[in-house]
Motif scaffolding. Structure first.
Motif, PDB file in Angstrom:
ATOM      1  N   LYS A 114      -3.088  -2.253 -35.187  1.00  0.00           N
ATOM      2  CA  LYS A 114      -3.860  -2.996 -34.181  1.00  0.00           C
ATOM      3  C   LYS A 114      -2.987  -3.329 -32.973  1.00  0.00           C
ATOM      4  CE  LYS A 114      -6.960  -5.018 -37.654  1.00  0.00           C
ATOM      5  NZ  LYS A 114      -7.347  -6.257 -38.368  1.00  0.00           N
ATOM      6  N   PRO A 132      -8.989   3.499 -41.189  1.00  0.00           N
ATOM      7  CA  PRO A 132      -9.382   2.810 -42.425  1.00  0.00           C
ATOM      8  C   PRO A 132      -8.341   1.762 -42.827  1.00  0.00           C
ATOM      9  CG  PRO A 132      -9.644   5.192 -42.640  1.00  0.00           C
ATOM     10  CD  PRO A 132      -8.917   4.958 -41.350  1.00  0.00           C
ATOM     11  N   LYS A 133      -8.812   0.534 -43.129  1.00  0.00           N
ATOM     12  CA  LYS A 133      -7.941  -0.572 -43.525  1.00  0.00           C
ATOM     13  C   LYS A 133      -6.781  -0.733 -42.531  1.00  0.00           C
ATOM     14  CE  LYS A 133      -9.017  -0.095 -48.443  1.00  0.00           C
ATOM     15  NZ  LYS A 133      -8.475   0.121 -49.812  1.00  0.00           N
ATOM     16  N   THR A 143      -3.864  -1.728 -40.306  1.00  0.00           N
ATOM     17  CA  THR A 143      -2.827  -2.745 -40.477  1.00  0.00           C
ATOM     18  C   THR A 143      -2.627  -3.508 -39.175  1.00  0.00           C
ATOM     19  OG1 THR A 143      -1.054  -1.239 -39.794  1.00  0.00           O
ATOM     20  CG2 THR A 143      -1.648  -1.257 -42.140  1.00  0.00           C
ATOM     21  N   ASP A 173      -7.137   0.422 -34.358  1.00  0.00           N
ATOM     22  CA  ASP A 173      -8.031  -0.561 -34.984  1.00  0.00           C
ATOM     23  C   ASP A 173      -9.175   0.088 -35.742  1.00  0.00           C
ATOM     24  OD1 ASP A 173      -8.809   0.225 -32.272  1.00  0.00           O
ATOM     25  OD2 ASP A 173     -10.529  -1.097 -32.551  1.00  0.00           O
TER      26      ASP A 173
END
Length: 642
Positions: free
Chosen positions: A276, A269-270, A272, A266
């Motif tokens: 997560k 970066p960014k 998905t 989590d």
């Protein structure tokens, strides 16, 4: 006569040299000290007797609080521990400990002190090293070279290769948990060539069932469960995490990435949705839903579990033993335990809605937004119908309505949401009304977007929680505050200045090339699955209380090869199953029974009982009843009442 005596003396020289081989601290002395001495004379100062510490040379050669010197290098007669070892009246270890040393162990101690009492850093904290140049022959599997060299030293030979049918069945069960296909078994009718065997191995590693079989191995480390535990033991949705593990293994996700996503996906970066979902690793703790519990107590219990699990799974260290005090045997301080604890103490534990990867979420959201706009226009235009219906409602009719509708009617008209109005229109609209069709379409879109499966994940708090040392591990007795950190005995934790380290920093620290433990721990666990025993028999404890490796050079080579192969688990499996050591017959032999009855030297393959799940799947497969479907909600078998 003189010449004959000289020749005989020269012939006996190798045996003489072997007999006076220097005593090794790690091999000979540390295991004895760890078992009999460190509890009272080890790392923890609170339990240290007479001020004597024996796990560190600088302290062991100092004068104690009783005016004696524990170890005088080179002079066993002046060393207090040697005097006490041979003191029948007041021995060390004391009689109340119910531990005794054999005469051979006492003599080892005497020789070690006489030779200078040379200490060595614990083997597990020393980075793996490559074998001497020229040791390995590039034309044969290195595993076999390490194993056969040790066998030869003991005057033993490896066993012949298992027969083709046995070997094909063995490798199929080990790699996929299922019996071999009829096509693979057809190769057993003649001599199984290396090329044919390699082709079978490649097919098994490429099978979708490989991820199932080795996923179960990993899920055991993750303490995976489909229910919450404790007395209520209610079901929970975690199968998306289980499916993530299977898919990651089938894709041969590099183990460093596999680790980082589970510990801190989590925070990437960014991040998905998949990353997560991976953080479900640490949501597999038990959840207490009993009445009257202290929620903070059981949140803390979950963090305790996460610290201990992270320590054993990736580091092979019993970090959890420092929860209440300094570790009794390994150099892990009570304070360092809570610094490690701090990494896992600042998370929320949400339930995350998971989307179907086949669903166009962006497109559905656009449709949902456009449909809501149309419905709002229609509802606004027809609000008079609702007002008229509500004004003419009789009390008896109102009482028969569902509780949800009664709650909506209890609100004033201007406080009702679009969804509230639609629920009311669904009651009063006539069959065939354009509005009912749109309401049904809205429900369909809402289900696809919001009513699908969920999974438990970790999510970092915007502001970290304060972490304190707990006196004797009791969360009601907080002591000094600490910030996230790692044990000093291992490599440093690199963190940018002005920023507190988080779980992502911890995950990267665990997978750092400088870490002497993780690669060793993982290859050892994989080895254990194939041979029934790890090269280090205590797979969860590489510390002082653990057993030393039976083949340390092999363990180091496997660890370094694992990293060299870019952390590929499939590459590691291939190296092991294509070795002669793995392919040996498991039949026992008189010479092995005599010299190595427990098969530590692997002069034959170990005879292993199948896991219960594999026994079940073999039966189902053989009877034609096996379902090959992978993924989806877990199946709960019927449980008798009570």
């Amino acid at each position: 006569m003189f010449l004959r005596s000289l020749v005989l003396s020269l012939l006996s020289l190798p045996a003489l040299v072997a007999a006076v081989e220097p005593v090794s601290f790690n091999r000979d002395i540390r295991p004895i000290m760890s078992d009999t001495c460190f509890h009272c004379h080890g790392f923890d100062p609170k339990s240290r007797e007479a001020g004597l510490r024996l796990d560190v040379r600088e302290d062991a050669i100092k004068e104690t609080s009783e005016g004696t010197i524990g170890i005088v290098p080179g002079d066993p007669d002046k060393s207090a521990i040697i005097q006490r070892l041979f003191d029948d009246e007041d021995p060390m270890p004391p009689k109340k400990s119910h531990k005794t040393l054999t005469a051979e162990q006492k003599e080892l101690f005497r020789r070690w002190v006489a030779e200078g009492a040379v200490y060595e850093k614990h083997w597990a904290f020393v980075p793996p090293k490559t074998p001497d140049s020229g040791f390995l022959n590039p034309d044969s599997n290195p595993i076999d070279q390490f194993i056969q060299q040790r066998l030869a030293k003991e005057g033993l030979k490896p066993s012949p290769r298992a027969d083709a049918a046995t070997l094909i069945r063995r490798v199929s069960l080990d790699l996929t948990g299922l019996p071999p296909s009829s096509e693979d078994l057809a190769m057993a009718s003649g001599e199984l060539t290396s090329q044919q065997y390699d082709k079978i191995v490649s097919g098994l590693l490429g099978s979708k069932h490989y991820g199932e079989r080795w996923g179960r191995w990993w899920l055991d480390q993750a303490r995976y469960a489909d229910s919450n535990g404790y007395s209520i033991d209610a079901p929970r949705q975690m199968w998306k995490y289980r499916d993530w593990v299977i898919e990651a293994l089938n894709k041969d996700m590099p183990f460093d990435r596999f680790t980082i996503e589970q510990l801190a996906g989590d925070l990437l970066p960014k991040a998905t949705e998949s990353q997560k979902i991976a953080t479900g690793f640490h949501r597999n703790t038990q959840i207490n839903e009993e009445g009257g519990i202290d929620k903070e107590q059981f949140r803390i219990e979950s963090v305790f579990d996460r610290v201990a699990t992270t320590g054993t799974v990736w580091l092979g260290l019993t970090i959890g033993c420092a929860q209440c005090h300094d570790h009794k045997f390994d150099p892990i301080e009570h304070k360092e335990y809570y610094q490690f604890f701090a990494f896992l103490n600042s998370q929320e534990e949400p339930v995350m809605k998971v989307t179907d990867p086949k669903v166009d979420v962006v497109g559905l959201k656009a449709q949902f937004k456009e449909l809501n706009s149309r419905l709002q226009t229609l509802v606004t235009a027809r609000h008079g119908e609702l007002d008229e219906w509500e004004k003419g409602m009789k009390a008896d009719y109102r009482r028969k309505l569902s509780s949800n509708i009664r709650k909506i009617l209890a609100k004033s008209a201007n406080k009702r949401s679009l969804a509230d109005d639609l629920d009311l229109f669904a009651l009063i609209a006539e069959p065939g009304d354009e509005l009912l069709v749109l309401i049904d379409r809205r429900k369909e879109l809402d289900n696809k977007l919001n009513k699908g499966p969920t999974t438990l994940v970790m999510q970092e708090l915007a502001k970290p929680r304060k972490t304190n040392i707990f006196i004797k591990g009791d969360f009601t007795r907080p002591d000094a505050e600490v910030t996230p950190g790692t044990p000093k005995v291992l490599h440093a934790l690199p963190v940018a200045k002005g920023r507190q380290p988080n779980r992502l920093d911890l995950a990267k620290w665990i997978m750092s090339p400088e870490n002497p433990l993780t690669a060793r721990v993982i290859v050892n666990r994989v080895w254990q699955q194939y041979f029934g025993r790890g090269i280090v028999e205590t797979d969860n404890d590489f510390g002082s209380q653990g057993t030393p490796p039976s083949h340390p050079e092999l363990l180091d080579w496997l660890a370094m090869e694992f990293v060299k192969q870019k952390w590929s688990l499939k590459a590691l499996h291939r190296i092991i199953v294509t070795s002669q050591t793995y392919q040996q017959s498991s039949a026992n032999r008189p010479d092995l029974r005599e010299k190595d009855p427990q098969n530590y030297l692997l002069g034959r393959q170990t005879r292993l009982r199948l896991d219960a799940e594999i026994v079940r799947d073999v039966c189902l497969s053989s009877s034609g009843l096996l379902s090959e479907k992978i993924g989806g909600p877990s199946v709960f078998p019927p449980i008798p009442d009570g």
